[in-house]
Scaffold this active site. Structure first.
Site, PDB file in Angstrom:
ATOM      1  CG  ASN A 211      -0.245  -0.079   2.507  1.00  0.00           C
ATOM      2  OD1 ASN A 211       0.504   0.827   2.856  1.00  0.00           O
ATOM      3  ND2 ASN A 211      -0.433  -1.169   3.262  1.00  0.00           N
ATOM      4  CG  ASP A 309      -6.807  -6.186  14.138  1.00  0.00           C
ATOM      5  OD1 ASP A 309      -5.891  -5.568  14.729  1.00  0.00           O
ATOM      6  OD2 ASP A 309      -7.818  -5.618  13.683  1.00  0.00           O
ATOM      7  CB  ILE A 310      -0.773  -6.633  14.936  1.00  0.00           C
ATOM      8  CG1 ILE A 310      -0.369  -7.434  13.692  1.00  0.00           C
ATOM      9  CG2 ILE A 310       0.347  -6.598  15.958  1.00  0.00           C
ATOM     10  CD1 ILE A 310       0.656  -6.740  12.804  1.00  0.00           C
ATOM     11  CG  PHE A 329      -2.058   5.921  13.772  1.00  0.00           C
ATOM     12  CD1 PHE A 329      -1.456   5.715  15.000  1.00  0.00           C
ATOM     13  CD2 PHE A 329      -1.826   7.128  13.111  1.00  0.00           C
ATOM     14  CE1 PHE A 329      -0.644   6.680  15.567  1.00  0.00           C
ATOM     15  CE2 PHE A 329      -1.009   8.106  13.662  1.00  0.00           C
ATOM     16  CZ  PHE A 329      -0.424   7.888  14.896  1.00  0.00           C
TER      17      PHE A 329
HETATM   18  O1  C5P Z   1      -8.784  -2.089  11.053  1.00  0.00           O
HETATM   19  P1  C5P Z   1      -7.922  -1.006  10.538  1.00  0.00           P
HETATM   20  O2  C5P Z   1      -6.890  -1.520   9.581  1.00  0.00           O
HETATM   21  O3  C5P Z   1      -8.613   0.175   9.977  1.00  0.00           O
HETATM   22  O4  C5P Z   1      -7.207  -0.467  11.864  1.00  0.00           O
HETATM   23  C1  C5P Z   1      -6.107   0.311  11.798  1.00  0.00           C
HETATM   24  C2  C5P Z   1      -5.273   0.113  13.048  1.00  0.00           C
HETATM   25  O5  C5P Z   1      -5.119  -1.281  13.333  1.00  0.00           O
HETATM   26  C3  C5P Z   1      -3.867   0.635  12.855  1.00  0.00           C
HETATM   27  O6  C5P Z   1      -3.414   1.050  14.121  1.00  0.00           O
HETATM   28  C4  C5P Z   1      -3.116  -0.592  12.362  1.00  0.00           C
HETATM   29  O7  C5P Z   1      -1.732  -0.503  12.619  1.00  0.00           O
HETATM   30  C5  C5P Z   1      -3.773  -1.700  13.160  1.00  0.00           C
HETATM   31  N1  C5P Z   1      -3.823  -3.000  12.463  1.00  0.00           N
HETATM   32  C6  C5P Z   1      -3.117  -4.066  12.945  1.00  0.00           C
HETATM   33  N2  C5P Z   1      -3.179  -5.288  12.327  1.00  0.00           N
HETATM   34  C7  C5P Z   1      -3.957  -5.450  11.241  1.00  0.00           C
HETATM   35  C8  C5P Z   1      -4.703  -4.370  10.733  1.00  0.00           C
HETATM   36  C9  C5P Z   1      -4.605  -3.158  11.358  1.00  0.00           C
HETATM   37  O8  C5P Z   1      -2.375  -3.900  13.939  1.00  0.00           O
HETATM   38  N3  C5P Z   1      -4.006  -6.645  10.663  1.00  0.00           N
END
Ligand code: C5P
Length: 406
Positions: A211, A309-310, A329
């Site tokens: 991205n 989702d970390i 964020f």
């Molecule tokens: O769900 P979304 O991608 O919109 O959320 C954004 C936030 O979640 C950011 O802080 C991003 O670093 C974190 N994130 C994450 N792991 C993912 C997707 C998003 O830590 N797989």
């Protein structure tokens, strides 16, 4: 122009690293500082006062006994309106003088006569054996005990051909350290884990999906956290950015690798800030070999799997352990106010930072909105480092109220 309005006394002592002091002087003036150069006699054997005068745009002081200099109280006056003194390079001999209060030349006298509250910062530069000598180590400790800040030295190849600790930090690193020295240490003693940049999801060994995240905001947050006195680990997707000085960087490519690196490092962290733009999906049928065009013109069909989702996983740990304090964020292309508040709830985190528009990717400026349990606050448009510092200040206020983080 991070140093606009600041007056820096730049002291040079004898050492080959004087050649780096020329670039440092230029970097300081470019950052907006007024630089007053003071050289020891030994320093003038390595670089001329004329060079330093041209770069600083100011008269260079080098002797206490020069009758042509109208200011015979320079050893007192020069530091009275200064914001900091930086000795770079600082020789083993000059460290010994500072440690014992010896003042037998203009620069050492200035150091001793400086106002008590004025920061004295030194960048040691010497041969590895000189640095490791117990006498120098004793002196270094004495300087620290006296409230003098040491920048470096770094390890590496030395002018003498030997290898080891003793190299002066690079001019850019010293500039960052100097700027950091003016920032309030609101996160002293805290450990902060940060993710930044994009992820790269392989399709085959040479292709992938990524991205437009540049990593600039995450790197600015890492720098601001370090400036505030924190120990910082930065888990970074692929970017072309330089690691902020003093930050430990772990490079990853995919979301899964970012997840694994975060999970390995998160124990004992006080704060987790997820700035990375993590791919939501990875390619389930990625090829081990480079994919070839089919003769019949058929195109490959990619299948996707959802990535972990970390942030949500770390936040789930927090609900058991009480820490780390989690910050997320979100970059939305519409309706940020509603989406931001909802996303904070969904992720189960105390603080979410919303970017107004997704056009922030790759830019130097940004406008952000902080969402917390009390609603939202807008931090108006500014460069990313300024916003990162404001964010770090907001985080420090929030965790200060929390006994777990003491
Ligand atoms: O769900 P979304 O991608 O919109 O959320 C954004 C936030 O979640 C950011 O802080 C991003 O670093 C974190 N994130 C994450 N792991 C993912 C997707 C998003 O830590 N797989």
């Amino acid at each position: 122009m991070e140093l606009t309005g600041k007056k820096i006394v730049l002291g040079l002592t004898g050492g080959v690293a004087c050649y780096k002091a020329a670039e440092l002087c230029r970097a300081l003036t470019k950052a907006g500082a007024t630089v007053q150069v003071v050289m020891t006699d030994a320093a003038t054997h390595f670089i001329t006062a004329v060079t330093m005068q041209a770069l600083s745009g100011q008269r260079v002081y080098s002797s206490q006994w020069d009758p042509r200099v109208d200011n015979n109280m320079a050893h007192i006056d020069v530091t009275r309106d200064a914001d900091a003194m930086l000795i770079a390079p600082c020789s083993a001999d000059f460290m010994a003088k500072l440690a014992h209060g010896v003042c037998d030349d203009l620069l050492s006298t200035m150091c001793l006569a400086r106002p008590h509250a004025m920061p004295l910062l030194v960048a040691p530069a010497m041969n590895v054996e000189m640095w490791q000598n117990p006498a120098t180590q004793r002196n270094a400790q004495q300087l620290r005990d006296d409230g003098i800040t040491l920048f470096g030295p770094a390890a590496g190849e030395q002018a003498c051909g030997e290898v080891g600790l003793g190299r002066m930090l690079e001019p850019q690193q010293l500039l960052e350290e100097l700027i950091a020295s003016f920032q309030p240490k609101v996160l002293a003693g805290k450990r902060i884990l940060i993710t930044a940049g994009p992820t790269f999801e392989a399709i085959d060994p040479v292709r992938g999906i990524t991205n437009l995240s540049s990593g600039k905001m995450g790197y600015a947050v890492a720098r601001a956290a370090r400036e505030a006195g924190a120990e910082v680990i930065l888990v970074s997707g692929p970017t072309a950015l330089a690691t902020p000085h003093g930050v430990q960087r772990i490079n990853v490519q995919s979301a899964q690798q970012m997840h694994d690196a975060v999970m390995e490092s998160v124990g004992g962290q006080h704060v987790f800030i997820a700035v990375a733009a993590v791919a939501d999906w990875r390619v389930a049928n990625a090829s081990d070999q480079k994919m070839k065009k089919a003769a019949d013109g058929s195109v490959p069909e990619l299948k996707f799997l959802e990535n972990p989702d970390i942030l949500a996983k770390v936040a789930a740990r927090t609900s058991v352990a009480g820490y780390p304090y989690c910050v997320g964020f979100a970059a939305e292309s519409e309706n940020l106010l509603a989406f931001g508040a909802a996303k904070r709830e969904k992720k189960g985190i105390p603080l979410l930072v919303g970017n107004i528009g997704h056009h922030t990717f790759g830019q130097d400026d940004n406008t952000i909105i902080l969402f917390d349990e009390n609603g939202h606050t807008i931090l108006p448009r500014a460069d990313k480092l300024t916003l990162a510092r404001q964010l770090i200040s907001e985080i420090s206020k929030r965790i200060a109220a929390h006994s777990l983080f003491q």
